[in-house]
Design a protein around this motif. Structure first.
Motif, PDB file in Angstrom:
ATOM      1  N   THR A 269      30.693  19.267  44.326  1.00 36.89           N
ATOM      2  CA  THR A 269      32.005  18.993  44.924  1.00 36.89           C
ATOM      3  C   THR A 269      31.876  17.937  46.016  1.00 36.89           C
ATOM      4  O   THR A 269      30.922  17.957  46.795  1.00 36.89           O
ATOM      5  CB  THR A 269      32.600  20.284  45.523  1.00 36.89           C
ATOM      6  N   ARG A 387      45.340  20.364  42.587  1.00 38.55           N
ATOM      7  CA  ARG A 387      44.701  21.095  41.521  1.00 38.55           C
ATOM      8  C   ARG A 387      45.683  21.955  40.741  1.00 38.55           C
ATOM      9  O   ARG A 387      46.657  22.464  41.261  1.00 38.55           O
ATOM     10  CB  ARG A 387      43.589  21.963  42.086  1.00 38.55           C
ATOM     11  N   SER A 420      33.788  17.853  40.998  1.00 40.37           N
ATOM     12  CA  SER A 420      35.178  18.071  41.394  1.00 40.37           C
ATOM     13  C   SER A 420      35.460  17.507  42.779  1.00 40.37           C
ATOM     14  O   SER A 420      34.607  17.560  43.670  1.00 40.37           O
ATOM     15  CB  SER A 420      35.487  19.570  41.367  1.00 40.37           C
ATOM     16  N   SER A 422      37.542  17.941  46.186  1.00 44.83           N
ATOM     17  CA  SER A 422      38.238  18.992  46.919  1.00 44.83           C
ATOM     18  C   SER A 422      37.820  18.980  48.380  1.00 44.83           C
ATOM     19  O   SER A 422      36.725  18.533  48.730  1.00 44.83           O
ATOM     20  CB  SER A 422      37.944  20.366  46.315  1.00 44.83           C
ATOM     21  N   ILE A 425      34.676  23.594  48.767  1.00 45.15           N
ATOM     22  CA  ILE A 425      33.932  24.024  47.585  1.00 45.15           C
ATOM     23  C   ILE A 425      34.346  25.434  47.177  1.00 45.15           C
ATOM     24  O   ILE A 425      34.329  25.796  46.006  1.00 45.15           O
ATOM     25  CB  ILE A 425      32.404  23.945  47.815  1.00 45.15           C
ATOM     26  N   VAL A 428      37.170  25.249  44.755  1.00 43.46           N
ATOM     27  CA  VAL A 428      36.710  24.797  43.447  1.00 43.46           C
ATOM     28  C   VAL A 428      36.021  25.936  42.698  1.00 43.46           C
ATOM     29  O   VAL A 428      36.257  26.161  41.508  1.00 43.46           O
ATOM     30  CB  VAL A 428      35.749  23.597  43.600  1.00 43.46           C
ATOM     31  N   PRO A 452      26.797  26.438  42.614  1.00 46.59           N
ATOM     32  CA  PRO A 452      27.143  25.234  43.380  1.00 46.59           C
ATOM     33  C   PRO A 452      25.887  24.477  43.781  1.00 46.59           C
ATOM     34  O   PRO A 452      24.850  25.066  44.063  1.00 46.59           O
ATOM     35  CB  PRO A 452      27.871  25.797  44.606  1.00 46.59           C
TER      36      PRO A 452
END
Length: 511
Positions: A269, A387, A420, A422, A425, A428, A452
Motif C-alpha cells: 500500500t 474505494r 493499492s 490508500s 493500510i 486496504v 501486508p
C-alpha cells in the motif's frame, strides 16, 4: 465434495427423507448438524433433495457440477439417461458454459460424458425443437438462465407456449402423471417445453446460486417439477427467507493444499501522493515474476506469462493510462488491453495462454468480463483512491487461480500480489478481507492469508512467528499494537507473527 453428495443421494434414494440424509452427511463430515430447509414453492415437494455445495473461487465448481449430474442419475434416480437443466446467472456465462460442455476436447465435456454417458448439450432456444427420440436416446443438458423460465421474459413465453414439436412427447403419458402437466384450453396437457420438463422431472444444477434467492426464482424452479436441485456457489446465503442447505464446505486450505489457488495474497500500500511509485513497483514486480517464470519453464517446461491487472480511477482514465505505460515505461502497446464498458479487448482464455499472445497488462475499472478466469493473472494494482468494495471484489478473485493447478518450484510464483492506493493500510486490508470472503473464504482464512508488505516487496520473504507466554501480552493493547497489519497477535495462544520486517521504532512499540 462429490463423496458427500453421493452419500446424500444414496440415503435419499433409500428412505426419501432428505432432511435425515442432510444431517447424516454433516455428522459424517465432523460438523454440527443444522436444520434442513425445504424449499417453499409450488412444485418443490418436501421430499425433493435440495442441497448446496460451497466451493471457493478457483475450486472447480463447473467440473464438480458435471460429476454432480451423473451422481444424481446413478445414485438418486437410478437411470441411464435424464434431462439436466443447468442454470447460469447471465447470457455471457451461458455462452461460455454451453461452448465448453459441447467441446469434445474440453475437460468439462469429458467429465460430463464420464458421469452421464452419451450427452447432447443444447441452449434453451435449441430445446424448443427437441425431439422425443433425442430426449429418450441420451442425457440432454439444457443450459439456460433462470430468467428464461419466467413467463414475462420473451424466451419464457416460448417455454410455456403451445408448440407442436412437443406433441409426440405427450403421447401415452401414464395416467398417474397427467396431473403433473399444465393443461391447455381443452383441459388436455399442453404440448410445451415446460410440460416436457415436468414430465421428465429434470435434475437442476444452479451455478452461482447466491444470485437466485428470490421468491420468483424459487417459483420458477418449481414450475419444472425438478427431481432434485444442486446449487454451487462460493458464498451461500446465510440469512433471509431462502437459506441454502450447505451439504459440504470446501476450505481455502484444501484448495491451497491441492495447488489450485495462489496464496498468500501479498499486499503493498502507498499513500495517494505516491501513486506513480506504486504503479512503477507493480510493473517491476510483474517483470520480476516473468523472469522467475522463464527460469521455471527451463526446469519444468511449463509456459507461464504473469499478467498485471490495473484498476484505473475512471473509465476515461483507461486510455491515458495505456498511453502512459507505452510512453513512460516502454511497454509495447499490443501488450496492454482494456476491458471497460463496451470496450472489451480481452482475449479468450485459450488465446491468452498461448506463447504467441503478447498481453501482459489489462486495464479495467469496475470488473472484468464475466467468466474471464485466466490463471496467468498474478498482480492487481488498484489506482483508485475512492474505494468501492464491490469493485475490488470483482477483481481480486481473478488473481487467485494457480496455473495448471500445480505448485511452482519458485515459491513466489505460488503467491498473488495486490498493490493499492490508500491513506491507511488497515482500510486496504479490511477491504481485501471482504473481497476474499466474497470469493468463498471464511473470515479466519481471509485474515490469515493476507500478508501486508513493508517497503519494496521482497520476493521470497516469509512471515516469522514467535511464541511467548499469553500472560506477557497486554490484551487491551494487542490490537492497537498490530502496527496496521504488519504484525498479527494472538493473545490467547501467545503467538506473535511478524508479517514483514519492522524498523527500530516498530520493534520498540511491539516489545
Amino acid at each position: 465434495v462429490l463423496d458427500s453428495l453421493r452419500d446424500f443421494f444414496r440415503q435419499c434414494s433409500k428412505d426419501g427423507r432428505p432432511e435425515a440424509a442432510f444431517q447424516a452427511v454433516q455428522l459424517r463430515n465432523g460438523g454440527t448438524p443444522v436444520p434442513y430447509v425445504s424449499v417453499p414453492a409450488t412444485g418443490l415437494s418436501l421430499g425433493m433433495p435440495y442441497v448446496c455445495l460451497r466451493v471457493p473461487t478457483g475450486g472447480g465448481k463447473t467440473l464438480l457440477a458435471c460429476h454432480a449430474a451423473g451422481l444424481a442419475m446413478s445414485e438418486l434416480l437410478h437411470t441411464e439417461r435424464a434431462v439436466v437443466l443447468w442454470l447460469v446467472p447471465s447470457n455471457t456465462i451461458l455462452d461460455q458454459t454451453a461452448d465448453a460442455l459441447r467441446d469434445p476436447r474440453h475437460p468439462y465435456r469429458r467429465a460430463l460424458e464420464v458421469a452421464c454417458g452419451a450427452v447432447e448439450v443444447v441452449t434453451i432456444e435449441e430445446a424448443l425443437r427437441l425431439s422425443r427420440a433425442m430426449v429418450e436416446g441420451q442425457t440432454v443438458v439444457i443450459v439456460a438462465t433462470i430468467q428464461s423460465f419466467r413467463a414475462e421474459d420473451t424466451t419464457g413465453r416460448k417455454v410455456y407456449a403451445q408448440n407442436g414439436t412437443f406433441a409426440e412427447h405427450l403421447l401415452n403419458v401414464p395416467a398417474d402423471r397427467l396431473a403433473d402437466l399444465l393443461p391447455d384450453a381443452d383441459a388436455k396437457p399442453k404440448p410445451s417445453l415446460v410440460n416436457v420438463l415436468r414430465l421428465r422431472r429434470p435434475i437442476v444444477i444452479v451455478d452461482e446460486a447466491h444470485n437466485a434467492r428470490t421468491d420468483l426464482s424459487f417459483a420458477t424452479l418449481g414450475n419444472v417439477l425438478p427431481s432434485c436441485i444442486v446449487e454451487f456457489t462460493a458464498t451461500p446465503v446465510r440469512e433471509g427467507a431462502h437459506l441454502s442447505n450447505v451439504l459440504h464446505r470446501a476450505s481455502a486450505a484444501e484448495l491451497k493444499a491441492a495447488d489450485m489457488i495462489k496464496l498468500p495474497l501479498r499486499v503493498i500500500t502507498r499513500h495517494p501522493s505516491q501513486r506513480d511509485q506504486l504503479l512503477a513497483e507493480a510493473i517491476t514486480l510483474r517483470a520480476d515474476l516473468e523472469k522467475l517464470a522463464a527460469a521455471e519453464a527451463q526446469q519444468t517446461g511449463e509456459y507461464l506469462r504473469p499478467i498485471l491487472l490495473l484498476q484505473a480511477e475512471r473509465v476515461d482514465a483507461c486510455e491515458p493510462l495505456r498511453d502512459r505505460l507505452v510512453s513512460d515505461f516502454g511497454i509495447a502497446k499490443d501488450a496492454v488491453k482494456i476491458s471497460v464498458g463496451s470496450l472489451d479487448e480481452l482475449p479468450g482464455a485459450d488465446e491468452i495462454k498461448s506463447a504467441k499472445c503478447p498481453v501482459r497488462f489489462i486495464i479495467t475499472v469496475q470488473k472484468l468480463r464475466e467468466g474471464w478466469d485466466c490463471p496467468f493473472a498474478y498482480v492487481l494494482c488498484s489506482l483508485k483512491e475512492t474505494r468501492s468494495a464491490t469493485a475490488i471484489e470483482q477483481i481480486v478473485g481473478r488473481i487467485l487461480r494457480l496455473p495448471e493447478a500445480c505448485a511452482k518450484q519458485h515459491p513466489d510464483l505460488n503467491c498473488a500480489y495486490a498493490f493499492s492506493v490508500s491513506h491507511s493500510i488497515g482500510e486496504v486490508l479490511a477491504e481485501l478481507r471482504e473481497a476474499l470472503e466474497s470469493n468463498g473464504f471464511t473470515t479466519a482464512e481471509a485474515e490469515r492469508l493476507i500478508i501486508p508488505v513493508q517497503g519494496v516487496l521482497p520476493l521470497g520473504a516469509q512471515p516469522r512467528t514467535i511464541q511467548v507466554a499469553a500472560a506477557e501480552i497486554d490484551t487491551a493493547r494487542a490490537q492497537a499494537v498490530a502496527l496496521e497489519g504488519k504484525v498479527r497477535i494472538d493473545a490467547v495462544t501467545g503467538e506473535i507473527t511478524v508479517l514483514v520486517p519492522l524498523d527500530a521504532r516498530e520493534t520498540a512499540t511491539l516489545t
